[in-house]
Design an enzyme around this catalytic site. Structure first.
Site, PDB file in Angstrom:
ATOM      1  N   ASP A  16      49.690 127.762  78.786  1.00 61.30           N
ATOM      2  CA  ASP A  16      49.181 129.099  78.307  1.00 61.30           C
ATOM      3  C   ASP A  16      48.699 129.318  76.890  1.00 61.30           C
ATOM      4  O   ASP A  16      49.400 128.372  76.146  1.00 61.30           O
ATOM      5  CB  ASP A  16      50.406 129.764  78.748  1.00 61.30           C
ATOM      6  CG  ASP A  16      50.176 131.599  78.678  1.00 61.30           C
ATOM      7  OD1 ASP A  16      48.993 131.732  78.564  1.00 61.30           O
ATOM      8  OD2 ASP A  16      50.991 132.243  78.916  1.00 61.30           O
ATOM      9  N   ASN A  64      44.044 134.405  88.458  1.00 58.45           N
ATOM     10  CA  ASN A  64      42.915 134.258  87.516  1.00 58.45           C
ATOM     11  C   ASN A  64      41.584 134.750  87.776  1.00 58.45           C
ATOM     12  O   ASN A  64      40.729 135.031  86.777  1.00 58.45           O
ATOM     13  CB  ASN A  64      42.833 132.658  86.967  1.00 58.45           C
ATOM     14  CG  ASN A  64      44.067 132.443  85.983  1.00 58.45           C
ATOM     15  OD1 ASN A  64      44.122 131.273  86.031  1.00 58.45           O
ATOM     16  ND2 ASN A  64      44.789 133.389  85.348  1.00 58.45           N
TER      17      ASN A  64
HETATM   18  C1  FPP Z   1      45.911 130.003  80.108  1.00 54.29           C
HETATM   19  O1  FPP Z   1      45.771 130.542  78.670  1.00 54.29           O
HETATM   20  C2  FPP Z   1      45.047 128.983  80.342  1.00 54.29           C
HETATM   21  C3  FPP Z   1      44.143 129.052  81.348  1.00 54.29           C
HETATM   22  C4  FPP Z   1      44.236 130.167  82.716  1.00 54.29           C
HETATM   23  C5  FPP Z   1      43.115 127.895  81.734  1.00 54.29           C
HETATM   24  C6  FPP Z   1      43.875 126.626  81.662  1.00 54.29           C
HETATM   25  C7  FPP Z   1      42.581 125.688  81.657  1.00 54.29           C
HETATM   26  C8  FPP Z   1      42.529 124.543  80.713  1.00 54.29           C
HETATM   27  C9  FPP Z   1      43.625 124.290  79.836  1.00 54.29           C
HETATM   28  C10 FPP Z   1      41.202 123.946  80.817  1.00 54.29           C
HETATM   29  C11 FPP Z   1      41.174 122.604  81.203  1.00 54.29           C
HETATM   30  C12 FPP Z   1      41.911 122.227  82.291  1.00 54.29           C
HETATM   31  C13 FPP Z   1      41.740 121.006  83.204  1.00 54.29           C
HETATM   32  C14 FPP Z   1      42.410 120.382  83.975  1.00 54.29           C
HETATM   33  C15 FPP Z   1      40.292 120.452  83.004  1.00 54.29           C
HETATM   34  P1  FPP Z   1      45.211 131.789  78.623  1.00 54.29           P
HETATM   35  O2  FPP Z   1      43.758 131.905  78.595  1.00 54.29           O
HETATM   36  O3  FPP Z   1      45.894 132.874  79.488  1.00 54.29           O
HETATM   37  O4  FPP Z   1      45.684 132.108  77.253  1.00 54.29           O
HETATM   38  P2  FPP Z   1      46.220 133.890  76.440  1.00 54.29           P
HETATM   39  O5  FPP Z   1      47.454 134.012  77.291  1.00 54.29           O
HETATM   40  O6  FPP Z   1      46.522 133.292  75.256  1.00 54.29           O
HETATM   41  O7  FPP Z   1      45.143 134.485  76.650  1.00 54.29           O
END
Ligand code: FPP
Length: 246
Positions: A16, A64
């Site tokens: 996250d 998501n």
């Molecule tokens: C959460 O941060 C992250 C995600 C929903 C996506 C996770 C994906 C990656 C780390 C990319 C790569 C993964 C692979 C396995 C290739 P957020 O967007 O919810 O952050 P925030 O809460 O600060 O908005």
């Protein structure tokens, strides 16, 4: 049986904070996700170096899809690009890659890349990397129930044979041991529909660090904390000590 080894065999991570990492730098959210891929790479290496055998990463939850379309599209593109770029390295470094989740909902290109990557790494056994994609803990439990119910109505499974062990075999993580340690970055302290059934006895570790800043040092902090935990699995401390003396 209780497993009190100081290094977790299986770590699961809710990655996250990509968005907040980007926002802090006046960058688009996609830049945070791109940087998140680098943290994925260094975490795989750090886990393997520390003796962890299985890593399960929550890359895309069933919820998501509700994000802005542009962000969903950029995440799908990032998954395709990461698979294109990294599979060769995974093959060479002994990592087996598997996806858990309802991948049939992804576009055909991504589904094909996933199938190719799973196939290309299928002979590897040093380290297992599970990517939870279009995954939800409730989805997992419901799909297991559906399959089990079908077996019952087809007369192939007596209801009395549905035990916890049997049920686990129908989850998307069927062949995996439950996670020993679940890490969540970026300060939130919740499970967000991740491995609901599988995390029944998992140790939780929360850190304020945003996912793109997670690295070998941050992993070590989590491992140090895990090493101090006393896992009891419902037993008393005295019982645990007696079983480890035996
Ligand atoms: C959460 O941060 C992250 C995600 C929903 C996506 C996770 C994906 C990656 C780390 C990319 C790569 C993964 C692979 C396995 C290739 P957020 O967007 O919810 O952050 P925030 O809460 O600060 O908005």
């Amino acid at each position: 049986m209780p497993d009190n080894h100081s290094i977790p065999h299986h770590i699961a991570i809710v990655m996250d904070g990509n968005g907040r990492w980007a926002k802090k730098r006046f960058l688009p959210r996609a830049a945070g996700h791109r940087e998140g891929v680098n943290a994925v790479k260094s975490t795989i290496e750090a886990c393997a170096k520390a003796g962890v055998k299985i890593l399960t990463l929550f890359a895309f939850s069933s919820e998501n899809w509700k994000r802005p379309k542009t962000e969903v599209v950029s995440l799908m593109d990032l998954f395709v690009a990461s698979l294109d770029k990294e599979v060769k390295r995974l093959v060479e470094s002994g990592v087996r890659l598997q996806f858990v989740g309802d991948c049939k909902q992804f576009n055909q290109k991504l589904q094909d890349k996933i199938a190719e990557a799973e196939q290309a790494t299928s002979a590897n056994s040093d380290f297992l990397l599970n990517i939870a994609a279009n995954y939800g803990g409730r989805w997992d439990i419901v799909q297991a129930c559906q399959t089990l119910c079908k077996q019952v109505t087809d007369g192939k499974l007596p209801v009395e044979e549905i035990t916890e062990q049997k049920f686990s075999e129908y989850l998307s993580t069927a062949l995996l041991p439950d996670p020993d340690l679940l890490i969540r970055t970026a300060g939130e302290q919740r499970i967000s529909n991740f491995l609901l059934w599988q995390a029944a006895y998992t140790e939780f570790y929360y850190t304020d660090v945003f996912w793109p800043d997670f690295d070998e040092y941050q992993l070590q902090l989590a491992l140090d904390e895990y090493g101090k935990r006393k896992r009891k699995f419902g037993l008393t401390q005295e019982q645990i000590e007696a079983s480890s003396d035996a």
